[in-house]
Enzyme design. Structure first.
Site, PDB file in Angstrom:
ATOM      1  N   GLY A  96      15.325   6.740 -62.678  1.00  0.00           N
ATOM      2  CA  GLY A  96      14.652   7.772 -62.770  1.00  0.00           C
ATOM      3  C   GLY A  96      14.276   9.055 -61.392  1.00  0.00           C
ATOM      4  CD  GLN A 135      10.982  11.463 -57.947  1.00  0.00           C
ATOM      5  OE1 GLN A 135      11.474  11.375 -59.014  1.00  0.00           O
ATOM      6  NE2 GLN A 135      11.818  10.358 -57.160  1.00  0.00           N
ATOM      7  CB  CYS A 177       9.814   6.140 -55.702  1.00  0.00           C
ATOM      8  SG  CYS A 177       9.354   7.421 -55.740  1.00  0.00           S
ATOM      9  CG  LEU A 178      15.788   7.735 -56.107  1.00  0.00           C
ATOM     10  CD1 LEU A 178      16.249   8.567 -56.895  1.00  0.00           C
ATOM     11  CD2 LEU A 178      17.022   6.761 -54.982  1.00  0.00           C
ATOM     12  CG  HIS A 181       7.731   5.424 -60.597  1.00  0.00           C
ATOM     13  ND1 HIS A 181       7.312   4.246 -59.805  1.00  0.00           N
ATOM     14  CD2 HIS A 181       8.643   6.639 -59.768  1.00  0.00           C
ATOM     15  CE1 HIS A 181       8.015   5.278 -58.774  1.00  0.00           C
ATOM     16  NE2 HIS A 181       8.292   6.173 -59.001  1.00  0.00           N
ATOM     17  CD  GLU A 182      11.431   8.713 -62.124  1.00  0.00           C
ATOM     18  OE1 GLU A 182      10.438   9.948 -61.901  1.00  0.00           O
ATOM     19  OE2 GLU A 182      11.384   8.293 -61.749  1.00  0.00           O
ATOM     20  CG  HIS A 194       7.260  10.704 -59.294  1.00  0.00           C
ATOM     21  ND1 HIS A 194       7.261  11.442 -57.935  1.00  0.00           N
ATOM     22  CD2 HIS A 194       8.180  10.257 -59.393  1.00  0.00           C
ATOM     23  CE1 HIS A 194       7.461  10.494 -57.369  1.00  0.00           C
ATOM     24  NE2 HIS A 194       8.119   9.725 -58.437  1.00  0.00           N
TER      25      HIS A 194
END
Ligand code: Y12
Ligand code: CO
Length: 176
Positions: free
Chosen positions: A45, A50, A95-96, A137-138, A141
Site C-alpha cells: 500500500g 508518501q 510502512c515504506l 493504515h493508508e 496517512h
C-alpha cells in the site's frame, strides 16, 4: 514522473491531504508512477503523501496466495470515507515511510468504505483481513497519522532510539 518515498521523520508526512477534485491526466500520471514504486519496494500500500503529493489518493495491491501482485489486483482509492467499521484485529504492520520497523497494531477487523476511482466514479468496498488493515493504515496517512503514533509511550521511545541508530547506519553506508 520521478517519485521518491518520503521517510519519517520528514514533516511532510504530517500534512493533512486535500480532497481530489480534478480527475485529470495529472492524477492519472501520479497514480501510474506510484504503482512501480510500491511494487519495486515490496509494498502492499502507498498513499500519495508518501511520495510528497498531499492529496487524498492511495493505492493497494494485496499479494495473492502465491505472493504475486498482478496489475489487475491493483486498487486505486480516491477520497475514501469509512462508513462502517466493526471488530478488532492485531497485525504486524510495516510502512515504506518507516523502513525496517514492524510492530503489532490494533485495527478494525472489517471496514466498508465509499471512494472514487481515477475517473471520479463513486464506488463502495467491503474489506476484511489484510485488505481492511491496509486500507486503515493508508487512510491514516491522509490525516498525517503514522502507525508508530499508535505505539505505547514506552514502545515509541524505544522505537525513536532504534530508528535514529538505523538512520545513522544507513547514512554511513550511503556515503561509504
Ligand atoms: C499490513 C502491512 C502493511 C500495511 C501498509 C503498507 N505497508 C507496506 O506496504 C510496507 C512495505 C515495506 C516494504 C519493505 O521492503 C522494502 O523496502 C524493500 C520494508 O523493508 C524495509 O524497510 C527494509 C518495509 C515495509 C498495512 C498492513
Ligand atoms: Co504507511
Amino acid at each position: 514522473m520521478q517519485l521518491q518515498i518520503v521517510e519519517y521523520p520528514d514533516k511532510r508526512l504530517r500534512q493533512k491531504s486535500k480532497e481530489v477534485k480534478e480527475f485529470d491526466e495529472n492524477l492519472h500520471k501520479l497514480l501510474d508512477a506510484m504503482n512501480p514504486i510500491m511494487i519495486n519496494t515490496n509494498g502492499i500500500g502507498l498513499a500519495a503523501i508518501q511520495v510528497a503529493h498531499p492529496i487524498r489518493a492511495l493505492i493497494l495491491n494485496i499479494p495473492d496466495e502465491d505472493g504475486e501482485q498482478p496489475p489487475e489486483n491493483l486498487l486505486e482509492i480516491i477520497n475514501p470515507v469509512i462508513i462502517e467499521a466493526e471488530g478488532e484485529t492485531v497485525y504486524q504492520e510495516g510502512c515504506l515511510s518507516v523502513p525496517q520497523f514492524y510492530e503489532d497494531i490494533k485495527r478494525h477487523e472489517k471496514v466498508k468504505i465509499n471512494y472514487q476511482d481515477r475517473d471520479g466514479n463513486t464506488k463502495s468496498l467491503e474489506a476484511d483481513g489484510l485488505l481492511a488493515i491496509a486500507i486503515q493504515h493508508e487512510m491514516d496517512h491522509l490525516e498525517g497519522i503514522l502507525f508508530i503514533d499508535k505505539l505505547s509511550y514506552a514502545r515509541r521511545k524505544k522505537f525513536e532510539k532504534e530508528y535514529k541508530k538505523l538512520q545513522k547506519e544507513r547514512k554511513a553506508k550511503k556515503s561509504s
